[in-house]
Design a protein around this motif. Structure first.
Motif, PDB file in Angstrom:
ATOM      1  N   THR A 275       0.930  -1.330  -0.072  1.00  0.00           N
ATOM      2  CA  THR A 275      -0.043  -0.093   0.009  1.00  0.00           C
ATOM      3  C   THR A 275       0.943   1.280   0.095  1.00  0.00           C
ATOM      4  OG1 THR A 275      -0.326  -0.051   2.568  1.00  0.00           O
ATOM      5  CG2 THR A 275      -1.969  -1.071   1.012  1.00  0.00           C
ATOM      6  N   THR A 276       2.077   1.209   0.616  1.00  0.00           N
ATOM      7  CA  THR A 276       2.909   2.275   0.317  1.00  0.00           C
ATOM      8  C   THR A 276       3.272   2.448  -0.942  1.00  0.00           C
ATOM      9  OG1 THR A 276       4.010   2.090   2.763  1.00  0.00           O
ATOM     10  CG2 THR A 276       5.445   3.081   0.989  1.00  0.00           C
ATOM     11  N   LYS A 277       3.509   1.498  -1.843  1.00  0.00           N
ATOM     12  CA  LYS A 277       3.822   1.729  -3.195  1.00  0.00           C
ATOM     13  C   LYS A 277       2.619   2.160  -4.014  1.00  0.00           C
ATOM     14  CE  LYS A 277       6.704  -2.681  -3.996  1.00  0.00           C
ATOM     15  NZ  LYS A 277       6.475  -4.062  -4.515  1.00  0.00           N
ATOM     16  N   LYS A 278       1.554   1.925  -3.649  1.00  0.00           N
ATOM     17  CA  LYS A 278       0.250   2.327  -4.156  1.00  0.00           C
ATOM     18  C   LYS A 278       0.042   3.842  -3.837  1.00  0.00           C
ATOM     19  CE  LYS A 278      -2.120  -2.132  -4.985  1.00  0.00           C
ATOM     20  NZ  LYS A 278      -3.246  -2.887  -4.667  1.00  0.00           N
ATOM     21  N   SER A 279       0.436   4.226  -2.589  1.00  0.00           N
ATOM     22  CA  SER A 279       0.456   5.592  -1.975  1.00  0.00           C
ATOM     23  C   SER A 279       1.266   6.575  -2.980  1.00  0.00           C
ATOM     24  CB  SER A 279       0.465   5.543  -0.572  1.00  0.00           C
ATOM     25  OG  SER A 279      -0.510   4.920   0.140  1.00  0.00           O
ATOM     26  N   ILE A 280       2.296   6.362  -3.129  1.00  0.00           N
ATOM     27  CA  ILE A 280       3.419   6.880  -3.802  1.00  0.00           C
ATOM     28  C   ILE A 280       2.878   7.194  -5.344  1.00  0.00           C
ATOM     29  CG2 ILE A 280       5.648   6.735  -5.251  1.00  0.00           C
ATOM     30  CD1 ILE A 280       5.951   7.568  -2.126  1.00  0.00           C
ATOM     31  N   GLU A 281       2.327   5.827  -6.067  1.00  0.00           N
ATOM     32  CA  GLU A 281       1.659   5.991  -7.329  1.00  0.00           C
ATOM     33  C   GLU A 281       0.532   7.061  -7.450  1.00  0.00           C
ATOM     34  OE1 GLU A 281       0.549   2.195  -8.093  1.00  0.00           O
ATOM     35  OE2 GLU A 281       2.737   1.449  -8.488  1.00  0.00           O
ATOM     36  N   LEU A 282      -0.226   7.063  -6.147  1.00  0.00           N
ATOM     37  CA  LEU A 282      -1.427   8.096  -6.286  1.00  0.00           C
ATOM     38  C   LEU A 282      -0.753   9.583  -6.428  1.00  0.00           C
ATOM     39  CD1 LEU A 282      -3.874   6.377  -3.964  1.00  0.00           C
ATOM     40  CD2 LEU A 282      -4.279   6.966  -6.446  1.00  0.00           C
ATOM     41  N   ALA A 283      -0.037   9.688  -5.411  1.00  0.00           N
ATOM     42  CA  ALA A 283       0.640  10.939  -5.233  1.00  0.00           C
ATOM     43  C   ALA A 283       1.639  11.532  -6.503  1.00  0.00           C
ATOM     44  CB  ALA A 283       1.729  10.850  -4.139  1.00  0.00           C
ATOM     45  N   GLU A 284       1.937  10.525  -7.313  1.00  0.00           N
ATOM     46  CA  GLU A 284       2.834  10.928  -8.705  1.00  0.00           C
ATOM     47  C   GLU A 284       1.683  11.253  -9.702  1.00  0.00           C
ATOM     48  OE1 GLU A 284       6.876   8.435  -8.365  1.00  0.00           O
ATOM     49  OE2 GLU A 284       5.156   7.459  -9.361  1.00  0.00           O
ATOM     50  N   LYS A 285       0.607  10.659  -9.466  1.00  0.00           N
ATOM     51  CA  LYS A 285      -0.802  10.860 -10.448  1.00  0.00           C
ATOM     52  C   LYS A 285      -1.461  12.058 -10.330  1.00  0.00           C
ATOM     53  CE  LYS A 285      -4.729   8.634 -12.732  1.00  0.00           C
ATOM     54  NZ  LYS A 285      -5.593   7.275 -12.629  1.00  0.00           N
ATOM     55  N   TYR A 286      -1.776  12.210  -9.136  1.00  0.00           N
ATOM     56  CA  TYR A 286      -2.535  13.593  -8.700  1.00  0.00           C
ATOM     57  C   TYR A 286      -1.779  14.444  -7.944  1.00  0.00           C
ATOM     58  CZ  TYR A 286      -6.327  10.169  -9.620  1.00  0.00           C
ATOM     59  OH  TYR A 286      -7.297   9.156 -10.128  1.00  0.00           O
ATOM     60  N   ASP A 287      -1.842  15.638  -8.336  1.00  0.00           N
ATOM     61  CA  ASP A 287      -1.018  16.854  -7.778  1.00  0.00           C
ATOM     62  C   ASP A 287      -1.373  17.346  -6.320  1.00  0.00           C
ATOM     63  OD1 ASP A 287      -3.342  18.291  -8.582  1.00  0.00           O
ATOM     64  OD2 ASP A 287      -2.514  19.534  -9.743  1.00  0.00           O
ATOM     65  N   PHE A 288      -2.622  16.919  -6.027  1.00  0.00           N
ATOM     66  CA  PHE A 288      -3.220  17.321  -4.638  1.00  0.00           C
ATOM     67  C   PHE A 288      -3.034  16.244  -3.699  1.00  0.00           C
ATOM     68  CE2 PHE A 288      -6.491  15.486  -7.242  1.00  0.00           C
ATOM     69  CZ  PHE A 288      -7.237  14.520  -6.080  1.00  0.00           C
ATOM     70  N   ILE A 289      -2.347  15.097  -4.085  1.00  0.00           N
ATOM     71  CA  ILE A 289      -2.107  14.004  -3.292  1.00  0.00           C
ATOM     72  C   ILE A 289      -0.871  13.901  -2.530  1.00  0.00           C
ATOM     73  CG2 ILE A 289      -2.235  11.471  -3.038  1.00  0.00           C
ATOM     74  CD1 ILE A 289      -5.089  11.354  -4.369  1.00  0.00           C
ATOM     75  N   TYR A 290      -0.294  13.764  -1.531  1.00  0.00           N
ATOM     76  CA  TYR A 290       0.768  13.630  -0.847  1.00  0.00           C
ATOM     77  C   TYR A 290       0.793  11.927  -0.222  1.00  0.00           C
ATOM     78  CZ  TYR A 290       1.529  18.297  -1.449  1.00  0.00           C
ATOM     79  OH  TYR A 290       1.958  19.444  -2.056  1.00  0.00           O
ATOM     80  N   ALA A 291       2.015  11.298   0.076  1.00  0.00           N
ATOM     81  CA  ALA A 291       2.006  10.096   0.516  1.00  0.00           C
ATOM     82  C   ALA A 291       2.630   9.879   1.912  1.00  0.00           C
ATOM     83  CB  ALA A 291       2.753   9.188  -0.401  1.00  0.00           C
ATOM     84  N   ALA A 292       2.252   8.848   2.769  1.00  0.00           N
ATOM     85  CA  ALA A 292       2.993   8.716   3.792  1.00  0.00           C
ATOM     86  C   ALA A 292       3.451   7.084   3.760  1.00  0.00           C
ATOM     87  CB  ALA A 292       2.149   8.851   5.106  1.00  0.00           C
ATOM     88  N   VAL A 293       4.629   6.986   4.053  1.00  0.00           N
ATOM     89  CA  VAL A 293       5.097   5.648   3.743  1.00  0.00           C
ATOM     90  C   VAL A 293       5.484   4.831   5.126  1.00  0.00           C
ATOM     91  CG1 VAL A 293       6.135   6.420   1.681  1.00  0.00           C
ATOM     92  CG2 VAL A 293       7.486   6.549   3.722  1.00  0.00           C
TER      93      VAL A 293
END
Length: 258
Positions: A42-60
């Motif tokens: 899910t950390t991988k997927k969170s990073i992917e979402l952050a890369e796709k959407y400019d308003f999303i950030y990720a916690a790892v």
């Protein structure tokens, strides 16, 4: 705009309408969003979402119930993810004794919790803390984290107002979500009443913990207005003040430039 500090949009419950829902967020007054990892996957997927959407950030990070996926290699991988330009926290990490009663399992949780706190210190990032049925051990470990100058939030807070005040004294934020709207949430309502608004973050933990009147259904950041309204009622302030103050709190904790 409401700052959503804790979501899980990588969850399969969003598979059918994820893009449609996320692209509607700004129209619904939600931005930015921190999508929070709970395992390596899910950390991988969170990073992917952050890369796709400019308003999303990720916690790892890795949740205490998922530590079986952790190893020295896993920690090294997390260390690399923490260097990502859109990684803003280490989390969610912590202790969960609700499911795991065995002492050896709990000791493993404490070990990987401390290791991920060290990662946060090294990376210069705040932490997102998960704690369930582990009040004493979590507070003890977080006192050490405070001495290490690690900042962060106690996510989905479920303990007493007295414990909340201990965290606030150390500078930690308290994450408040849909549970505060539940009729039987007496403890959390007392927490909200007793701690400063300047130490509260709005969160959903979606797709979980939907507020009333959506309890039991899939949660999303759009429902954060219900959380803001309940906090406003408990603090005797306006919804807008809750939104504005918690937004500034989140920008400050995550060290994101507005």
């Amino acid at each position: 705009m409401i700052f959503e500090t804790h979501a899980h949009y990588e969850d399969k419950k969003f598979d059918l309408d994820r893009d449609e829902l996320l692209t509607s967020m700004s129209l619904n007054g939600i931005s930015p969003i921190v999508n929070v990892g709970s395992s390596i996957e899910t950390t991988k997927k969170s990073i992917e979402l952050a890369e796709k959407y400019d308003f999303i950030y990720a916690a790892v990070g890795v949740h205490p119930s998922d530590i079986e996926c952790l190893s020295e290699d896993g920690m090294e991988w997390l260390r690399r993810q923490a260097e990502h330009p859109k990684a803003v926290a280490i989390g969610e990490i912590g202790l969960d004794y609700y499911w795991d009663k065995e002492e050896d399992v709990q000791e493993k949780q404490r070990y990987w919790f401390r290791r991920q706190l060290e990662l946060a210190k090294d990376a210069g990032l705040p932490v997102i803390i998960h704690s369930r049925d582990a009040a004493e051990d979590t507070l003890s470990i977080m006192r050490n984290a405070y001495e290490m100058q690690i900042t962060g939030v106690i996510h989905c807070f479920s303990y007493s107002a007295e414990i909340a005040q201990e965290y606030v004294k150390m500078g930690y934020y308290i994450g408040v979500g849909g549970v505060v709207t539940f009729k039987n949430a007496k403890k959390l309502k007392e927490v909200v009443e007793k701690i400063p608004l300047g130490k509260i973050l709005l969160e959903t933990d979606c797709p979980y913990m939907a507020p009333e009147p959506f309890r039991g259904k899939r949660n999303s950041s759009i429902y954060l207005t219900y959380v803001a309204d309940k906090i406003a009622e408990l603090k005797d302030v306006t919804r807008q003040e809750v939104i504005d103050v918690t937004r500034q709190n989140a920008y400050h904790m995550y060290r994101i430039e507005e």
